[in-house]
Structures are given as structure tokens and as C-alpha cells.
Design a protein around this motif. Structure first.
Motif, PDB file in Angstrom:
ATOM      1  N   THR A 130       0.852  -1.183   0.000  1.00  0.00           N
ATOM      2  CA  THR A 130       0.000   0.000   0.000  1.00  0.00           C
ATOM      3  C   THR A 130       0.888   1.232   0.000  1.00  0.00           C
ATOM      4  OG1 THR A 130      -1.648  -1.188   1.282  1.00  0.00           O
ATOM      5  CG2 THR A 130      -1.823   1.208   1.230  1.00  0.00           C
ATOM      6  N   SER A 180       1.047   5.729  -0.704  1.00  0.00           N
ATOM      7  CA  SER A 180       0.357   7.004  -0.888  1.00  0.00           C
ATOM      8  C   SER A 180       1.033   7.832  -1.994  1.00  0.00           C
ATOM      9  CB  SER A 180       0.354   7.792   0.419  1.00  0.00           C
ATOM     10  OG  SER A 180       1.686   8.055   0.830  1.00  0.00           O
ATOM     11  N   TRP A 181       1.867   7.195  -2.779  1.00  0.00           N
ATOM     12  CA  TRP A 181       2.639   7.885  -3.825  1.00  0.00           C
ATOM     13  C   TRP A 181       1.733   8.651  -4.797  1.00  0.00           C
ATOM     14  CZ3 TRP A 181       7.463   9.255  -4.957  1.00  0.00           C
ATOM     15  CH2 TRP A 181       7.752   9.611  -6.263  1.00  0.00           C
ATOM     16  N   MET A 204      -1.458   9.560  -4.302  1.00  0.00           N
ATOM     17  CA  MET A 204      -2.554  10.291  -3.660  1.00  0.00           C
ATOM     18  C   MET A 204      -2.342  11.792  -3.804  1.00  0.00           C
ATOM     19  SD  MET A 204      -3.415   8.079  -0.303  1.00  0.00           S
ATOM     20  CE  MET A 204      -4.940   8.933  -0.049  1.00  0.00           C
ATOM     21  N   ARG A 205      -3.428  12.528  -4.006  1.00  0.00           N
ATOM     22  CA  ARG A 205      -3.395  13.980  -4.143  1.00  0.00           C
ATOM     23  C   ARG A 205      -4.429  14.595  -3.206  1.00  0.00           C
ATOM     24  NH1 ARG A 205       0.545  12.590  -6.374  1.00  0.00           N
ATOM     25  NH2 ARG A 205       1.146  12.923  -8.517  1.00  0.00           N
ATOM     26  N   ASP A 206      -4.232  15.859  -2.887  1.00  0.00           N
ATOM     27  CA  ASP A 206      -5.196  16.595  -2.069  1.00  0.00           C
ATOM     28  C   ASP A 206      -6.435  16.859  -2.916  1.00  0.00           C
ATOM     29  OD1 ASP A 206      -6.597  18.223  -0.379  1.00  0.00           O
ATOM     30  OD2 ASP A 206      -5.144  19.856  -0.378  1.00  0.00           O
ATOM     31  N   GLY A 207      -7.549  16.262  -2.556  1.00  0.00           N
ATOM     32  CA  GLY A 207      -8.779  16.408  -3.333  1.00  0.00           C
ATOM     33  C   GLY A 207      -9.764  17.380  -2.709  1.00  0.00           C
ATOM     34  N   GLY A 232     -11.493   9.422  -8.289  1.00  0.00           N
ATOM     35  CA  GLY A 232     -10.494   8.732  -9.093  1.00  0.00           C
ATOM     36  C   GLY A 232     -10.934   8.450 -10.514  1.00  0.00           C
TER      37      GLY A 232
END
Length: 86
Positions: A8, A10-11, A13-16, A67
Motif C-alpha cells: 500500500t 500514498s505515492w 494520492m493527491r489533495d482532493g 479517481g
């Protein structure tokens, strides 16, 4: 098989977080003392719109789509109108 592919991460992942002006309507009814000279009983001018403004640091696609960035973008809709009665 490389073990890193199953970890798993968080590479990607972006601030949504975002702020959106979803809908707004402005209207003004002219006073009867002004419109009675033109033989009208009612005159209202209005503007309404949806999805007019989105504030977000995420700029690849609409943040509300999550996503699923390949879906259709959210549409902005503008309406201008006049209601009048004689």
C-alpha cells in the motif's frame, strides 16, 4: 514477483479538497411605478447558474469525480431571463 508492487502506498494520492459554488440565482423586480408607464404590471430580470466556480489545488480533472478522471466533466450552466406581465 516484486514485493513492492503489492505494498500500500500514498505515492499517487493527491489533495482532493475543493470549494464549489454549486448554484446561485439573482433576480430583481422593477418597481410598479416605473413599469406602469410601459403598460406592464410586472417586470423581473434574473440570472441563475450552476457549477459556476470551483476552487481546488487539484487541476488534472474535476475533484468531485474522485479517481474517475476519464468521465464527463461537470458542466457550467448560465441562464438569463426576463419575466413580464401586461
Amino acid at each position: 514477483m516484486i514485493g513492492n508492487n503489492l505494498q500500500t502506498s500514498s505515492w499517487f494520492m493527491r489533495d482532493g479538497s475543493f470549494l464549489r459554488l454549486k448554484s446561485v440565482e439573482f433576480g430583481y423586480t422593477l418597481p410598479s411605478r416605473i413599469i406602469s408607464k410601459a403598460k406592464m404590471t410586472n417586470l423581473r430580470v434574473y440570472f441563475s447558474g450552476t457549477n459556476l466556480l470551483t476552487i481546488s489545488k487539484f487541476d488534472l480533472w474535476d475533484p468531485e469525480m474522485g479517481g474517475n478522471g476519464l468521465g464527463y466533466p461537470i458542466q457550467k450552466v448560465y441562464n438569463f431571463g426576463i419575466q413580464l406581465s401586461f
